[in-house]
Design an enzyme around this catalytic site. Structure first.
Site, mmCIF file in Angstrom:
data_model
loop_
_atom_site.group_PDB
_atom_site.id
_atom_site.type_symbol
_atom_site.label_atom_id
_atom_site.label_comp_id
_atom_site.label_asym_id
_atom_site.label_seq_id
_atom_site.Cartn_x
_atom_site.Cartn_y
_atom_site.Cartn_z
ATOM 1 N N LYS A 60 -32.344 15.227 14.060
ATOM 2 C CA LYS A 60 -30.977 14.984 14.535
ATOM 3 C C LYS A 60 -30.981 14.731 16.033
ATOM 4 O O LYS A 60 -31.651 15.446 16.769
ATOM 5 C CB LYS A 60 -30.108 16.208 14.227
ATOM 6 N N ALA A 118 0.831 -1.221 0.000
ATOM 7 C CA ALA A 118 0.000 0.000 0.000
ATOM 8 C C ALA A 118 0.857 1.259 0.000
ATOM 9 O O ALA A 118 0.439 2.291 0.510
ATOM 10 C CB ALA A 118 -0.910 -0.020 1.228
ATOM 11 N N ALA A 119 2.050 1.174 -0.569
ATOM 12 C CA ALA A 119 2.970 2.319 -0.487
ATOM 13 C C ALA A 119 2.924 3.214 -1.714
ATOM 14 O O ALA A 119 3.448 4.323 -1.687
ATOM 15 C CB ALA A 119 4.394 1.810 -0.264
ATOM 16 N N THR A 122 6.480 -3.079 -6.987
ATOM 17 C CA THR A 122 5.815 -4.030 -6.075
ATOM 18 C C THR A 122 6.806 -5.040 -5.480
ATOM 19 O O THR A 122 6.662 -5.436 -4.321
ATOM 20 C CB THR A 122 4.688 -4.773 -6.805
ATOM 21 N N ARG A 169 -1.990 7.765 -11.252
ATOM 22 C CA ARG A 169 -3.067 7.752 -12.241
ATOM 23 C C ARG A 169 -4.414 8.231 -11.670
ATOM 24 O O ARG A 169 -5.365 8.457 -12.397
ATOM 25 C CB ARG A 169 -3.214 6.333 -12.823
HETATM 26 C C1 UD1 Z 1 0.051 -4.622 -10.594
HETATM 27 C C2 UD1 Z 1 0.743 -5.857 -11.210
HETATM 28 C C3 UD1 Z 1 -0.079 -6.316 -12.410
HETATM 29 C C4 UD1 Z 1 -1.487 -6.642 -11.961
HETATM 30 C C5 UD1 Z 1 -2.142 -5.458 -11.229
HETATM 31 C C6 UD1 Z 1 -3.408 -5.949 -10.563
HETATM 32 C C7 UD1 Z 1 3.149 -5.675 -10.778
HETATM 33 C C8 UD1 Z 1 4.454 -5.313 -11.351
HETATM 34 N N1 UD1 Z 1 2.074 -5.519 -11.577
HETATM 35 O O1 UD1 Z 1 0.078 -3.593 -11.572
HETATM 36 O O2 UD1 Z 1 0.523 -7.464 -12.965
HETATM 37 O O3 UD1 Z 1 -2.271 -7.001 -13.071
HETATM 38 O O4 UD1 Z 1 -1.280 -4.955 -10.202
HETATM 39 O O5 UD1 Z 1 -4.158 -4.893 -10.041
HETATM 40 O O6 UD1 Z 1 3.091 -6.088 -9.641
HETATM 41 N N2 UD1 Z 1 2.969 -0.526 -4.458
HETATM 42 C C9 UD1 Z 1 3.844 -0.336 -3.407
HETATM 43 N N3 UD1 Z 1 5.100 0.115 -3.678
HETATM 44 C C10 UD1 Z 1 5.526 0.392 -4.928
HETATM 45 C C11 UD1 Z 1 4.626 0.192 -6.009
HETATM 46 C C12 UD1 Z 1 3.344 -0.262 -5.735
HETATM 47 O O7 UD1 Z 1 3.504 -0.576 -2.244
HETATM 48 O O8 UD1 Z 1 6.688 0.773 -5.081
HETATM 49 C C13 UD1 Z 1 1.591 -0.987 -4.164
HETATM 50 C C14 UD1 Z 1 0.553 0.036 -4.580
HETATM 51 O O9 UD1 Z 1 0.226 0.893 -3.491
HETATM 52 C C15 UD1 Z 1 -0.636 -0.835 -4.997
HETATM 53 C C16 UD1 Z 1 -0.002 -2.152 -5.419
HETATM 54 O O10 UD1 Z 1 1.314 -2.148 -4.909
HETATM 55 O O11 UD1 Z 1 -1.516 -1.061 -3.915
HETATM 56 C C17 UD1 Z 1 0.015 -2.328 -6.937
HETATM 57 O O12 UD1 Z 1 0.739 -1.255 -7.520
HETATM 58 P P1 UD1 Z 1 0.299 -0.591 -8.897
HETATM 59 O O13 UD1 Z 1 1.333 0.417 -9.254
HETATM 60 O O14 UD1 Z 1 -1.098 -0.154 -8.833
HETATM 61 O O15 UD1 Z 1 0.447 -1.829 -9.895
HETATM 62 P P2 UD1 Z 1 -0.314 -2.083 -11.258
HETATM 63 O O16 UD1 Z 1 0.284 -1.249 -12.313
HETATM 64 O O17 UD1 Z 1 -1.768 -1.997 -11.052
HETATM 65 CA CA CA Z 2 -3.011 -1.327 -9.400
#
Ligand code: UD1
Ligand code: CA
Length: 437
Positions: free
Chosen positions: A333, A9-10, A80, A15
């Site tokens: 209320k 969740a970082a 991630t 977007r």
């Molecule tokens: C990611 C997956 C993708 C999948 C999709 C599903 C990867 C590389 N890709 O893409 O294959 O189809 O989710 O929804 O894993 N986060 C961190 N730290 C970071 C980056 C992200 O904690 O440095 C957390 C974000 O807060 C988020 C989650 O990881 O909750 C997913 O990150 P996001 O950037 O949304 O990945 P997607 O592009 O959606």
């Molecule tokens: Ca995502």
């Protein structure tokens, strides 16, 4: 088997184009992260879930505020895989690690339990789904024997790979030992220059670790939120799921697509909810209640056979007994209203205790606020309050008393007497003409 959940969740959620960290956006009045945590907490046997936080981390921590969570910081958001690396020092070799993404909010405990229990001990378990519209998700790559061989991100995919409709929801279960072996090997050799967690799939394949995939049919469970349009779609899906649960408990919806529950609704039997009703906080509706269109109810208990609305607003700390009628443009209320009382039009009842069988005429207002303090109004049983009355609190309307229309009541009234505060000086000018006549 004890499960170690790690929730990523970082990320900053670029977007979304909003100031709020992505995981603090809400569905059904609850943050995305709280939805994921709720499923994690419901798993049958688990260590304290680890939440990886980072972007606007202090805000995320204080919004969630739950001491059952182990918070682990990811200082820089480098993907991630990099996010999960931060949890490694807290993961034991023999843990079963369940990895969840904080932006995939509607995953059910049932699906997670199924994934965890069906995945063989040495295997890597993951969810997949076939989406008609797979754009934005990582795609599942399979070989000629249909075995999973890897995941390719949308941005790294070739035109052919983009045609694949089987997607990666981002939910995996794998042993701590495998993570200790694989996570240090991740590289950022991709279009986004990020450490992708999804690369562990190809590591598993390379080390002959079996991959156990569970295909999810209920797509709202695995839908991710990357932008506000996806958030809005998921909100509607979630609201329909809640309405469906209520229909299975016997609630009649005139249109279940036009209902919003942002909290918890407890219902009796034979409840009807008309269109555009919003329920917030914890609300109870007794048997045979009818909630008419465009009504908002927050934090209230409503007794059996009561009729509310259309266009009513009931605010927190309100309790209505049975057979109460609140009509159009009535706001209540922090009040208790006893049975068979009617407030049918254009009234404000605040900080009040209203008895049984009271009639409150149109446009009656309790003046509960003197600019600094709130005061209570008490209205006894069988009182009749004429239209356009102001009750200036603190004040007590005695049981059985009648108040003439248009009165401003500043002193307590007397039982079974008429109170009127204006002199009746209505005059008639004979022969008067309208301007222009
Ligand atoms: C990611 C997956 C993708 C999948 C999709 C599903 C990867 C590389 N890709 O893409 O294959 O189809 O989710 O929804 O894993 N986060 C961190 N730290 C970071 C980056 C992200 O904690 O440095 C957390 C974000 O807060 C988020 C989650 O990881 O909750 C997913 O990150 P996001 O950037 O949304 O990945 P997607 O592009 O959606
Ligand atoms: Ca995502």
């Amino acid at each position: 088997m004890t499960i170690q959940t790690v929730i990523l969740a970082a990320g900053c959620g670029r977007r979304m184009h909003t100031d709020l960290p992505k995981v603090l956006h809400k569905i059904g009045g609850k943050t995305l992260l709280s939805h994921v945590l709720e499923s994690a907490f419901s798993l049958s046997s688990h260590h304290a879930p680890i939440v990886i936080y980072g972007h606007q981390g202090e805000l995320v921590k204080s919004a969630i505020h739950d001491d059952r969570i182990k918070w682990v910081e990811q200082k820089e958001q480098r993907g991630t895989g990099h996010a999960l690396q931060q949890a490694l020092p807290f993961i034991n070799q023999d843990d079963h690690v369940l990895i969840l993404y904080g932006d995939v909010p509607l995953i059910s405990t049932h699906t997670l339990e199924h994934l965890v229990h069906q995945t063989p001990k040495n295997a890597l378990g993951m969810l997949t789904a076939n989406l008609a519209e797979p754009t934005g998700y990582g795609r599942i790559k399979r070989d000629y024997d249909q075995a999973i061989v890897g995941i390719v991100e949308e941005r790294d995919a070739t035109i052919e790979e983009k045609r694949i409709t089987e997607i990666n929801p981002g939910i995996y279960v794998v042993s701590g030992a495998h993570l200790h072996a694989w996570l240090p090997q991740l590289t950022d050799h991709n279009q986004q220059k990020e450490f992708y967690l999804t690369d562990i799939i190809s590591y598993a394949v390379a080390s002959n670790i079996p991959i156990h995939a569970v295909n999810v049919m209920k797509h709202e469970e695995i839908m991710g939120v990357n932008d506000l349009s996806q958030l809005a779609k998921l909100e509607r899906a979630f609201q329909y799921m809640q309405a469906e649960k209520l229909m299975h408990q016997g609630v009649t919806f005139i249109d279940p697509h036009r209902f919003d529950l942002r909290g918890e609704l407890i219902v009796g039997k034979n409840v009807t909810i008309d269109v555009n009703v919003v329920i917030e906080g914890k609300v109870t509706l007794g048997d045979h209640c009818y909630i008419k269109p465009n009504t908002v109810i927050e934090g209230a208990t409503i007794g059996a056979h009561s009729t509310i609305g259309p266009f009513a607003r009931i605010r927190p700390h309100t309790t209505l007994a049975e057979h109460v009628h609140l009509g159009n443009f009535v706001e209540v209320k922090n009040s208790q209203i006893e049975s068979h009382t009617k407030v049918n039009h254009l009234s404000y009842i605040g900080d009040s205790d209203v008895g049984h069988r009271v009639i409150v005429g149109a446009g009656t207002i309790t003046c509960n606020y003197d600019g600094a303090n709130k005061h209570r109004t008490t209205i006894g049983d069988d009182a009749f309050i004429g239209s356009d009355t102001q009750l200036v609190a603190p004040v007590t309307v005695a049981a059985g008393s009648t108040i003439a229309a248009g009165s401003t009541v500043v002193k307590n009234t007397e039982a079974h007497a008429l109170t009127l505060t204006h002199t009746l000086n209505q005059r008639i000018k004979q022969g008067w003409k309208r301007p222009g006549e």
